[in-house]
Design an enzyme around this catalytic site. Structure first.
Site, PDB file in Angstrom:
ATOM      1  N   ARG A   1      -7.214  -6.553 -10.409  1.00 40.76           N
ATOM      2  CA  ARG A   1      -8.276  -7.681 -10.846  1.00 40.76           C
ATOM      3  C   ARG A   1      -9.668  -7.214 -11.294  1.00 40.76           C
ATOM      4  NH1 ARG A   1     -11.874  -7.075  -6.677  1.00 40.76           N
ATOM      5  NH2 ARG A   1     -10.915  -6.610  -4.725  1.00 40.76           N
TER       6      ARG A   1
ATOM      7  N   LYS B   1       0.831  -1.073   0.010  1.00 37.74           N
ATOM      8  CA  LYS B   1       0.004  -0.245   0.022  1.00 37.74           C
ATOM      9  C   LYS B   1       0.893   1.097  -0.187  1.00 37.74           C
ATOM     10  CE  LYS B   1      -3.192  -2.687  -0.264  1.00 37.74           C
ATOM     11  NZ  LYS B   1      -3.846  -3.075  -1.543  1.00 37.74           N
TER      12      LYS B   1
ATOM     13  N   HIS C   1     -16.724  -1.635   6.156  1.00 38.66           N
ATOM     14  CA  HIS C   1     -15.715  -1.431   5.248  1.00 38.66           C
ATOM     15  C   HIS C   1     -15.943  -2.297   3.807  1.00 38.66           C
ATOM     16  CE1 HIS C   1     -13.472   1.255   7.874  1.00 38.66           C
ATOM     17  NE2 HIS C   1     -13.502   0.327   8.740  1.00 38.66           N
TER      18      HIS C   1
ATOM     19  N   GLU D   1      -2.361   7.765   7.764  1.00 36.20           N
ATOM     20  CA  GLU D   1      -3.102   8.551   6.895  1.00 36.20           C
ATOM     21  C   GLU D   1      -3.759   9.531   7.566  1.00 36.20           C
ATOM     22  OE1 GLU D   1      -3.792   6.163   2.873  1.00 36.20           O
ATOM     23  OE2 GLU D   1      -5.512   7.052   3.836  1.00 36.20           O
TER      24      GLU D   1
END
Lengths: 500, 143, 500, 143
Positions: free
Chosen positions: A294, A116, A235, A200
């Site tokens: 994907r 990430k 999520h 973040e």
């Protein structure tokens, strides 16, 4: 073009791919575990290979068994679907090493986007805005805490090797920071064998908007517009749509996001289908989140508004074809919405509800598409994700698509198990949703306020129920020769147990 | 003698309507010109967005079952799938309301509160916290 | 907008209309005969009214009973569907007289277009080309024969009050003319109570191309492009598509036909949905044939290429709304094909095959729409048209739509009765059809040459059949407690009869 | 003793394959890695585009049926729906081929040729031209 393709997956997505293969005149090879011998994808494929016991680790995640099946059946290429091995760079590599075309991006791009922090770096160097955060993953909280103090709370802690919400923590106050960091890190270590965590700035009340990109192996790359997937529970996306209501009302936003997505994908040397995810504020400001390397669960909404068959395009790109159109030739028409139908009980904390499907009526008619992996008589196994099908509708405008989806949901009956159909009815009737004023916590907030999943029934409907109960008893008695066999299987087991 | 029908625990007089079975367990009902579709699965009936549990007491069968030592009127709470008992919320002999949580079972990483199907007295608790249970295992019963 | 609408029809089209009504928030009232109490349209409507015994004349064609039901249920409007009373001017009139909106054109336009010679006159005065022929219907062959001699054989004799192929004769030689005229005239007299016949020059090997027009009650009229319906069996359409392969390759043809259709409709004072039918030669020259003053069976192919809901538009127009778009805003996208699935046996001279549907699997997935009036367990009645459903597919190009249709047909299984699915497989695999080189006799010629509807099976498939037969016997014995109950109902009856 | 299975009239040895019933009358068959779906309706099996009639002779049942005066081996031709006999194409005792037309029945304005299901001798003709028949009525039989 390929002559025969193996699908390293199960359920609705395996069926989806089989259908396009059949239309292209390509033979399909399904794989199945012990739990899936009678699954719909096995029934509908041209060929089928057994790859091991029920647990995924020993079957759908077993690279050796899948490659063995591919060799035995003499396929040219392998499509990984989504989930399972679809974002496993080692699998993509192993397919190519074994002489099969991997229908997806190059292994190197999967690996790059799998980290990430690396993905953030690629996006940034391609010019995409990223949420402020640390450049590198950290093993101890010191530097992270300094960043959090500077940027201000709340912040998000995320695992570098992340995915599926694991190793992710929201931190609202400095006092919680160190303990949150340590629990995120240890969770990440357990899940991915990599305890590094980055931090973040939290973008609050943001829309989840993602761009579908498509590149060929000749350096051409375009995007197919956006999808809005802000309706999530813990999520996990549950409703997706295209176009995004936010993007539609924000001039130039689609072009800016599309450009940012294409440049991020180019930085990774990407080709074939991929999705670049962003968080977007109501102002139209957006931030790169991650790239999914994907086919997405929600690709049908893009198919319905663009008129393209994304899976066919994947096959063509993988076979070396050039992209058959330019960016200018892509036009979005109307509005599409998808609901993910799960075997779970919204009235009981979304508890999974596997079991035998005793009755099944699927919606049909104008503008309705059902991508399903189930049938009446199928027993939904305990071993995998409880998604049963995807219900997708299209209409010429968003409000009509919502009304169409409500009509289709009303036609959908799955007997014997619980489904989340009533959840969708609640969301689609919600005024905020209808206005497109949604964000990634929208559904969790709705659920926190409380949704009644059972409509109150008047006396008359109860009297109809009583009539039907009586009639059913007569029917059951007439066919089975016994006076009462109404109990479902587990109730019957319970009774037997009591009598022992 | 007529059957007594309980819908969600209450005795309800059946409607006087035109009913035909169209598919196994699926009924088309016309009442005063309105069309309803009812689907029976196990001991539940779904009509439109409504869902009801039902129970039929056949007076003849009842006579027989009276002999069977209190089996009549007992409701069993079972595990719908394999899992682990994480919490027991009631005690034996306690009076419970319909819908009251009785036992919490964890399966597939989700916690599921098993609720009392009707009001009554807790007749038995068959498990302990920490027990693993198979699908269909009896957790508790109400009288 | 209306609050409640009665649908004076049955089967798939009643379902189709119910679905749009539900999406619009309008309550639906179904009507049913004794044969249809358990029909799907009764199950799915909000309300239902019994209107008489099985024969159409006493139920679905019984104006009084239908208006009585409309009054009892307090509806605002009546949708006639297609067939039955849909082109009956007296019914349209009676609806309005009884205070209901008739969802269709004005009764006067139905009446005008109902006379085939009047329709030709209206089309001609609107500027549409018509096939050379007599202006008026005739009761004796004299003038007609003079025309035929001048124009040259072959010619067509047609009933003025025509419809459904009745009173229609092809005449190839002068020697047959008088006897053909007399038999056509007496057939027309029996069918319509009007023996008048007119004569037209026969347009051979022509495409059947029709234009969907739509007018509002404020003088606006547009067209929604064309449909090609050249694949017919005995003058009955079986496959329809949009766009027409002939129109696509002929520059300006759509615009010219569209203009001619709109002008013909205007001449009749038309509004709401209608279809103007033409015969078209390969050169692009076309001739007005007739106008159908109702929703067509094949309207879904237009819906798929235009993105419009034609039934919704019908409701809006009937309620007085202005057309919500201009001609320039109508764009056709991709290609759509429809197959009419009938309960009939192509292997046995298309003999109707009513009976109980014991198993049903309907196709699904990308680009597939099923408009169906059946379900597993439903007994197809003897009393009505044996159409079960319509299978419609869309793709971005015609060849892909054909491949998609073949895929979908392969997923379609109707057990217990025979269907014409194998007929469609034969036509869609035919090279001439794939090339779009078709005409109204194309299918009849194919059938005359002979199509094998049974694929020859190799030994292996027979051995699988033997295995399954054995297994089925075991299953049947296990569930029913008897050794052999494999016979279908009528075979069983036959056996019993033999033993008497 | 094993059952004898006839497919389209011929004795066929069952395949050695993996078969599961997925829905009532619907079977998934895997043979050498290839996947087939077979659907049984009445005495017919559909596999892909193929359709077969089948017959199973259970040796034990056969012993019993031998006593039943030649019922074994007799094939009956019946009317699939109500209609009218318009033509009879064969005579009693005539030898017929499988698929040969025997009786023409008109129903719903269509003429339907009822064919011999297998080769044999016409044992009986149960109708006359002009007769109205009900669904299931025996038209003729073959031995």
């Amino acid at each position: 073009m390929f002559r025969k393709v193996l699908i390293a997956n199960r359920g609705e997505i395996a069926l989806r791919i089989i259908r396009t293969l059949r239309e292209m005149g390509i033979a399909s090879v399904a794989v199945y575990s012990d739990a899936d011998r009678a699954a719909l994808h096995v029934r509908k494929a041209d060929e089928a290979a057994h790859i091991g016991p029920a647990p995924s680790r020993e079957s759908y995640l077993n690279i050796d068994r899948i490659l063995e099946a591919a060799k035995k059946h003499g396929v040219d290429a392998i499509h990984p679907g989504y989930g399972f091995l679809s974002e496993n760079a080692r699998f993509a590599h192993a397919c190519v090493d074994a002489g099969f075309t991997f229908i997806g991006p190059p292994a190197s791009a999967i690996a790059a986007m799998g980290s990430k922090t690396e993905a953030r770096r690629l996006a940034k160097s391609g010019g995409a805005p990223i949420a402020p955060g640390t450049e590198e993953g950290l093993e101890s909280p010191g530097e992270a805490l300094r960043f959090a103090r500077d940027a201000g709370f709340p912040v998000m802690l995320k695992a570098v090797a992340g995915g599926g919400g694991k190793g992710m923590r929201r931190v609202d106050r400095e006092a919680d920071f160190v303990s949150s960091f340590e629990s995120a890190s240890s969770e990440a270590l357990r899940a991915f064998g990599d305890g590094r965590v980055y931090v973040e700035k939290l973008i609050e009340n943001a829309h989840h908007v993602e761009i579908q990109v498509f590149g060929d192996q000749h350096g051409n790359m375009i995007h197919l517009g956006e999808r809005e997937c802000s309706i999530q529970r813990r999520h996990q996306k549950v409703i997706e749509e295209s176009p995004s209501p936010l993007v539609v009302k924000t001039p130039g936003m689609r072009e800016r996001m599309g450009e940012a997505a294409i440049r991020a994908a180019r930085e990774a040397g990407y080709f074939n289908a991929g999705t670049v995810e962003f968080l977007a504020e109501n102002s139209g400001q957006f931030y790169f989140l991650e790239m999914n390397t994907r086919l997405q669960v929600e690709h049908p909404v893009t198919e319905l508004v663009t008129g393209l068959d994304v899976v066919r395009l994947q096959m063509e790109i993988a076979a070396g074809t050039k992209l058959p159109f330019t960016q200018e030739e892509i036009a979005l028409r109307g509005a599409a919405i998808e609901c993910r139908i799960y075997a779970e009980d919204p009235g009981n904390n979304f508890f999974p509800s596997p079991g035998k499907i005793t009755q099944l009526s699927e919606p049909a008619g104008p503008g309705v598409r059902v991508d399903s992996g189930i049938y009446a008589g199928w027993t939904v196994p305990l071993d995998y994700d409880p998604m049963l099908s995807k219900l997708i509708v299209w209409s010429d405008a968003r409000d009509r698509a919502i009304d169409r989806m409500l009509r289709a949901l009303g036609e959908y009956h799955v007997g014997g198990i619980r489904t989340n159909i009533s959840l969708f009815e609640a969301v689609l009737n919600d005024a905020g949703f209808r206005a497109g004023e949604i964000h990634t916590n929208y559904l969790d907030e709705m659920l926190r306020r409380g949704i009644s999943f059972e409509k109150p029934a008047d006396e008359e409907v109860k009297r109809i129920a009583a009539l039907v109960a009586l009639r059913q008893q007569t029917e059951t008695a007439a066919t089975a020769g016994v006076a009462s066999s109404n109990g479902s299987k587990w109730i019957a087991i319970g009774r037997d147990a009591l009598l022992q | 003698m007529r059957s007594v029908i309980r819908v969600d625990g209450e005795i309800v007089e059946p409607a006087n309507a035109d009913v035909v079975e169209t598919e196994p367990g699926v009924y088309s009902v016309l009442l005063d010109g309105r069309s309803f579709e009812a689907r029976v699965a196990g001991a539940e009936i779904a009509i439109g967005g409504h869902r009801f549990s039902f129970e039929i007491e056949d007076p003849r069968a009842w006579k027989r079952s009276v002999g069977a030592a209190g089996a009549h009127g007992r409701a069993v709470i079972s595990a719908p799938m394999p899992g682990k008992v994480v919490r027991i919320l009631v005690e034996a002999d306690e009076q419970v309301e319909a819908g009251q949580g009785m036992v919490v079972v964890e399966a597939m990483k989700m916690q599921n509160e098993m609720k009392a199907p009707r009001a009554g007295r807790v007749a038995s608790i068959a498990v302990h916290e920490g027990d693993s249970v198979v699908a269909g295992a009896v957790l508790a019963s109400i009288e």
